[in-house]
Scaffold this motif. Structure first.
Motif, PDB file in Angstrom:
ATOM      1  N   ILE A 121      -1.686  44.116  33.854  1.00  0.00           N
ATOM      2  CA  ILE A 121      -1.117  42.966  34.548  1.00  0.00           C
ATOM      3  C   ILE A 121      -1.981  42.660  35.755  1.00  0.00           C
ATOM      4  O   ILE A 121      -2.261  43.543  36.557  1.00  0.00           O
ATOM      5  CB  ILE A 121       0.330  43.269  34.979  1.00  0.00           C
ATOM      6  CG1 ILE A 121       1.183  43.550  33.739  1.00  0.00           C
ATOM      7  CG2 ILE A 121       0.918  42.131  35.784  1.00  0.00           C
ATOM      8  CD1 ILE A 121       2.530  44.128  34.053  1.00  0.00           C
ATOM      9  N   VAL A 122      -2.404  41.419  35.877  1.00  0.00           N
ATOM     10  CA  VAL A 122      -3.380  41.131  36.912  1.00  0.00           C
ATOM     11  C   VAL A 122      -2.911  40.145  37.980  1.00  0.00           C
ATOM     12  O   VAL A 122      -3.420  40.180  39.088  1.00  0.00           O
ATOM     13  CB  VAL A 122      -4.702  40.610  36.286  1.00  0.00           C
ATOM     14  CG1 VAL A 122      -5.349  41.703  35.458  1.00  0.00           C
ATOM     15  CG2 VAL A 122      -4.462  39.382  35.417  1.00  0.00           C
ATOM     16  N   LYS A 123      -1.966  39.275  37.677  1.00  0.00           N
ATOM     17  CA  LYS A 123      -1.626  38.267  38.680  1.00  0.00           C
ATOM     18  C   LYS A 123      -0.242  37.672  38.404  1.00  0.00           C
ATOM     19  O   LYS A 123       0.283  37.759  37.281  1.00  0.00           O
ATOM     20  CB  LYS A 123      -2.662  37.148  38.673  1.00  0.00           C
ATOM     21  CG  LYS A 123      -2.811  36.401  37.347  1.00  0.00           C
ATOM     22  CD  LYS A 123      -3.959  35.393  37.434  1.00  0.00           C
ATOM     23  CE  LYS A 123      -4.175  34.676  36.103  1.00  0.00           C
ATOM     24  NZ  LYS A 123      -5.298  33.723  36.183  1.00  0.00           N
ATOM     25  N   PRO A 124       0.346  37.041  39.422  1.00  0.00           N
ATOM     26  CA  PRO A 124       1.603  36.324  39.199  1.00  0.00           C
ATOM     27  C   PRO A 124       1.407  35.253  38.130  1.00  0.00           C
ATOM     28  O   PRO A 124       0.362  34.596  38.082  1.00  0.00           O
ATOM     29  CB  PRO A 124       1.901  35.694  40.564  1.00  0.00           C
ATOM     30  CG  PRO A 124       1.091  36.468  41.540  1.00  0.00           C
ATOM     31  CD  PRO A 124      -0.125  36.922  40.809  1.00  0.00           C
ATOM     32  N   GLY A 162       2.354  39.028  33.242  1.00  0.00           N
ATOM     33  CA  GLY A 162       2.112  38.673  34.633  1.00  0.00           C
ATOM     34  C   GLY A 162       3.064  39.445  35.526  1.00  0.00           C
ATOM     35  O   GLY A 162       4.107  39.919  35.085  1.00  0.00           O
ATOM     36  N   ASP A 163       2.704  39.597  36.777  1.00  0.00           N
ATOM     37  CA  ASP A 163       3.578  40.269  37.735  1.00  0.00           C
ATOM     38  C   ASP A 163       3.370  39.661  39.112  1.00  0.00           C
ATOM     39  O   ASP A 163       2.260  39.730  39.643  1.00  0.00           O
ATOM     40  CB  ASP A 163       3.280  41.775  37.771  1.00  0.00           C
ATOM     41  CG  ASP A 163       4.346  42.547  38.548  1.00  0.00           C
ATOM     42  OD1 ASP A 163       5.451  41.998  38.729  1.00  0.00           O
ATOM     43  OD2 ASP A 163       4.067  43.684  38.955  1.00  0.00           O
ATOM     44  N   PRO A 164       4.431  39.034  39.667  1.00  0.00           N
ATOM     45  CA  PRO A 164       5.751  38.889  39.090  1.00  0.00           C
ATOM     46  C   PRO A 164       5.814  37.837  37.984  1.00  0.00           C
ATOM     47  O   PRO A 164       4.909  37.028  37.823  1.00  0.00           O
ATOM     48  CB  PRO A 164       6.607  38.475  40.291  1.00  0.00           C
ATOM     49  CG  PRO A 164       5.656  37.766  41.190  1.00  0.00           C
ATOM     50  CD  PRO A 164       4.353  38.500  41.052  1.00  0.00           C
ATOM     51  N   VAL A 165       6.935  37.875  37.265  1.00  0.00           N
ATOM     52  CA  VAL A 165       7.232  36.904  36.212  1.00  0.00           C
ATOM     53  C   VAL A 165       7.965  35.734  36.858  1.00  0.00           C
ATOM     54  O   VAL A 165       9.020  35.916  37.459  1.00  0.00           O
ATOM     55  CB  VAL A 165       8.116  37.555  35.127  1.00  0.00           C
ATOM     56  CG1 VAL A 165       8.608  36.516  34.128  1.00  0.00           C
ATOM     57  CG2 VAL A 165       7.361  38.681  34.433  1.00  0.00           C
ATOM     58  N   PHE A 192      12.218  43.316  34.929  1.00  0.00           N
ATOM     59  CA  PHE A 192      12.418  42.460  33.760  1.00  0.00           C
ATOM     60  C   PHE A 192      12.209  43.258  32.480  1.00  0.00           C
ATOM     61  O   PHE A 192      13.005  43.190  31.535  1.00  0.00           O
ATOM     62  CB  PHE A 192      11.447  41.276  33.828  1.00  0.00           C
ATOM     63  CG  PHE A 192      11.642  40.223  32.773  1.00  0.00           C
ATOM     64  CD1 PHE A 192      12.580  39.215  32.947  1.00  0.00           C
ATOM     65  CD2 PHE A 192      10.869  40.216  31.621  1.00  0.00           C
ATOM     66  CE1 PHE A 192      12.750  38.229  31.981  1.00  0.00           C
ATOM     67  CE2 PHE A 192      11.036  39.236  30.650  1.00  0.00           C
ATOM     68  CZ  PHE A 192      11.983  38.237  30.828  1.00  0.00           C
ATOM     69  N   ASP A 193      11.146  44.066  32.456  1.00  0.00           N
ATOM     70  CA  ASP A 193      10.812  44.838  31.263  1.00  0.00           C
ATOM     71  C   ASP A 193      11.785  45.986  31.046  1.00  0.00           C
ATOM     72  O   ASP A 193      12.132  46.320  29.908  1.00  0.00           O
ATOM     73  CB  ASP A 193       9.383  45.373  31.379  1.00  0.00           C
ATOM     74  CG  ASP A 193       8.888  46.002  30.086  1.00  0.00           C
ATOM     75  OD1 ASP A 193       8.754  45.259  29.100  1.00  0.00           O
ATOM     76  OD2 ASP A 193       8.661  47.225  30.065  1.00  0.00           O
ATOM     77  N   GLU A 194      12.223  46.594  32.124  1.00  0.00           N
ATOM     78  CA  GLU A 194      13.175  47.716  32.034  1.00  0.00           C
ATOM     79  C   GLU A 194      14.422  47.324  31.261  1.00  0.00           C
ATOM     80  O   GLU A 194      14.974  48.114  30.481  1.00  0.00           O
ATOM     81  CB  GLU A 194      13.559  48.168  33.450  1.00  0.00           C
ATOM     82  CG  GLU A 194      14.717  49.143  33.526  1.00  0.00           C
ATOM     83  CD  GLU A 194      15.270  49.258  34.937  1.00  0.00           C
ATOM     84  OE1 GLU A 194      16.454  49.600  35.085  1.00  0.00           O
ATOM     85  OE2 GLU A 194      14.514  48.989  35.907  1.00  0.00           O
ATOM     86  N   LEU A 195      14.885  46.083  31.457  1.00  0.00           N
ATOM     87  CA  LEU A 195      16.105  45.604  30.827  1.00  0.00           C
ATOM     88  C   LEU A 195      15.847  44.883  29.507  1.00  0.00           C
ATOM     89  O   LEU A 195      16.773  44.377  28.882  1.00  0.00           O
ATOM     90  CB  LEU A 195      16.854  44.689  31.788  1.00  0.00           C
ATOM     91  CG  LEU A 195      17.350  45.377  33.064  1.00  0.00           C
ATOM     92  CD1 LEU A 195      17.914  44.366  34.036  1.00  0.00           C
ATOM     93  CD2 LEU A 195      18.401  46.428  32.730  1.00  0.00           C
ATOM     94  N   LEU A 242      12.181  34.156  39.697  1.00  0.00           N
ATOM     95  CA  LEU A 242      11.095  35.121  39.808  1.00  0.00           C
ATOM     96  C   LEU A 242      11.684  36.516  39.578  1.00  0.00           C
ATOM     97  O   LEU A 242      12.756  36.830  40.092  1.00  0.00           O
ATOM     98  CB  LEU A 242      10.425  35.045  41.185  1.00  0.00           C
ATOM     99  CG  LEU A 242       9.278  36.023  41.474  1.00  0.00           C
ATOM    100  CD1 LEU A 242       8.265  35.400  42.447  1.00  0.00           C
ATOM    101  CD2 LEU A 242       9.793  37.349  42.065  1.00  0.00           C
ATOM    102  N   PHE A 243      10.973  37.338  38.799  1.00  0.00           N
ATOM    103  CA  PHE A 243      11.388  38.712  38.538  1.00  0.00           C
ATOM    104  C   PHE A 243      10.201  39.650  38.707  1.00  0.00           C
ATOM    105  O   PHE A 243       9.078  39.309  38.282  1.00  0.00           O
ATOM    106  CB  PHE A 243      11.904  38.869  37.100  1.00  0.00           C
ATOM    107  CG  PHE A 243      13.105  38.041  36.774  1.00  0.00           C
ATOM    108  CD1 PHE A 243      14.377  38.453  37.122  1.00  0.00           C
ATOM    109  CD2 PHE A 243      12.958  36.839  36.091  1.00  0.00           C
ATOM    110  CE1 PHE A 243      15.485  37.685  36.815  1.00  0.00           C
ATOM    111  CE2 PHE A 243      14.061  36.065  35.770  1.00  0.00           C
ATOM    112  CZ  PHE A 243      15.337  36.490  36.142  1.00  0.00           C
ATOM    113  N   ARG A 244      10.443  40.807  39.288  1.00  0.00           N
ATOM    114  CA  ARG A 244       9.433  41.852  39.205  1.00  0.00           C
ATOM    115  C   ARG A 244       9.279  42.220  37.731  1.00  0.00           C
ATOM    116  O   ARG A 244      10.262  42.398  37.016  1.00  0.00           O
ATOM    117  CB  ARG A 244       9.867  43.083  40.003  1.00  0.00           C
ATOM    118  CG  ARG A 244       9.823  42.897  41.512  1.00  0.00           C
ATOM    119  CD  ARG A 244       9.989  44.242  42.213  1.00  0.00           C
ATOM    120  NE  ARG A 244      10.112  44.082  43.641  1.00  0.00           N
ATOM    121  CZ  ARG A 244       9.085  43.955  44.484  1.00  0.00           C
ATOM    122  NH1 ARG A 244       7.856  43.987  44.002  1.00  0.00           N
ATOM    123  NH2 ARG A 244       9.284  43.804  45.773  1.00  0.00           N
TER     124      ARG A 244
END
Length: 336
Positions: free
Chosen positions: A27-30, A104-107, A195-198, A189-191
């Motif tokens: 993951i490199v950018k928002p 992306g991070d954040p989503v 987001f992935d954890e859920l 916006l989500f970290r």
């Protein structure tokens, strides 16, 4: 319209929601993700209004549009990554796929029917403080930009009735309003890790209430949402399906029935009576005003679809308690 059976071509790309997904690529950018269905020029305005700098990615996931949406993105926005789907697989499933394919991070999620005001992205990113997993942007009414359309989701705990937070209030209210339960899917916006954890959105929900469900699950998991009052975007409410169409009534009905079952709302006599009274009033209103029972049919199908699935927990904090007059007032303004 309930979710259609999974198409064969999806088998290798769309994992079942309740299974943990494989680790994403670096993951490199928002990154901003925009789901689209026949948005055309409306989609073009949404992308153009972002004014995204080079260090923020933009991804459009097209849900089988039959208009010129794909050509518009290719011709006018060469830096935007385009994911073309051969058919409409639903709002949440399309976004989950896009986040997996282009991590992306954040989503950052944005509807195709919004136009961002200046500074939208900066304000949204600034809201991601320590301990915050989600940030709610503020959608304002296109025809009355001094009024809030939605600043997130608000949910009544015992009935799971959901409302657009601060709907109809002056935008000045955003400055000192507490944070909502979670962001609306149209400006969120989500970290990435949260987001992935859920597992992202529940892919069984074709459209509507998927943001409510994710907000409930995030709060139940201990995650916190913040409100970014300066992240504002003009919104054309229900531009894709129409605010009072039979198709929308059926889809929202499906999601209502599904969530009532997943969260066990009808398992307790008091909440069950209040929830059933609310649903009956809504369906009766649709029958009288729009002469359609599609909302009721959707609820029954959604209820059946939730059978046998693991139950979910309504979080003890973050939801609200409403009196009957308060519920009616919010419903008259606009529920989801």
């Amino acid at each position: 319209m309930a979710p259609s059976p999974r198409a064969p071509w999806l088998a290798s790309t769309c994992a079942c929601h309740d299974r943990r997904r494989a680790a994403p690529a670096a993951i490199v950018k928002p990154t901003v993700y925009i789901p689209n269905l026949n948005g055309g020029e409306m989609l073009a305005r949404a992308i153009g209004s972002l004014a995204a700098p080079d260090d923020v990615g933009v991804v459009v996931v097209d849900n089988g549009s039959e208009d010129d949406s794909v050509a518009i993105v290719r011709d006018r926005f060469p830096k935007v990554e385009l994911i073309e789907l051969p058919e409409n697989i639903g709002f949440g499933r399309a976004l989950n796929l896009a986040v997996r394919e282009v991590p992306g991070d954040p989503v950052i999620l944005l509807n195709n029917d919004v136009e961002c005001e200046a500074g939208f992205l900066d304000a949204l990113l600034a809201g991601l403080e320590d301990g915050v997993a989600a940030v709610a942007g503020a959608l304002v009414q296109r025809d009355a930009p001094n009024l809030v359309d939605s600043a997130g989701v608000m949910v009544e705990g015992d009935t799971l009735m959901a409302f657009d937070y601060l709907h109809g209030e002056d935008v000045a209210r955003l400055a000192d309003a507490p944070a909502p339960l979670g962001p609306t899917g149209g400006a969120a916006l989500f970290r990435h890790d949260a987001f992935d954890e859920l597992g992202g959105f529940d892919e069984r929900i074709f459209v509507y209430y998927e943001d409510v469900d994710l907000a409930l699950r995030m709060r139940a998991a201990g995650h916190r949402c913040a409100l970014a009052p300066g992240a504002r975007a003009l919104h054309a409410f229900s531009a894709t399906l129409g605010s009072r169409s039979g198709a929308k009534f059926e889809m929202t009905g499906w999601s209502r029935g599904y969530l009532l079952r997943r969260y066990g709302v009808l398992s307790h006599p008091g909440p069950a009576a209040r929830a059933l009274a609310c649903e009956a009033a809504i369906c009766a209103g649709q029958l009288l005003r729009a002469r359609t029972a599609r909302g009721l049919r959707g609820r029954l199908r959604g209820w059946r679809a939730g059978a046998g699935l693991p139950s979910r927990t309504v979080p003890p904090q973050g939801t609200v308690e409403l009196s009957v007059p308060e519920r009616l007032r919010l419903r008259a303004g606009r529920s989801r």
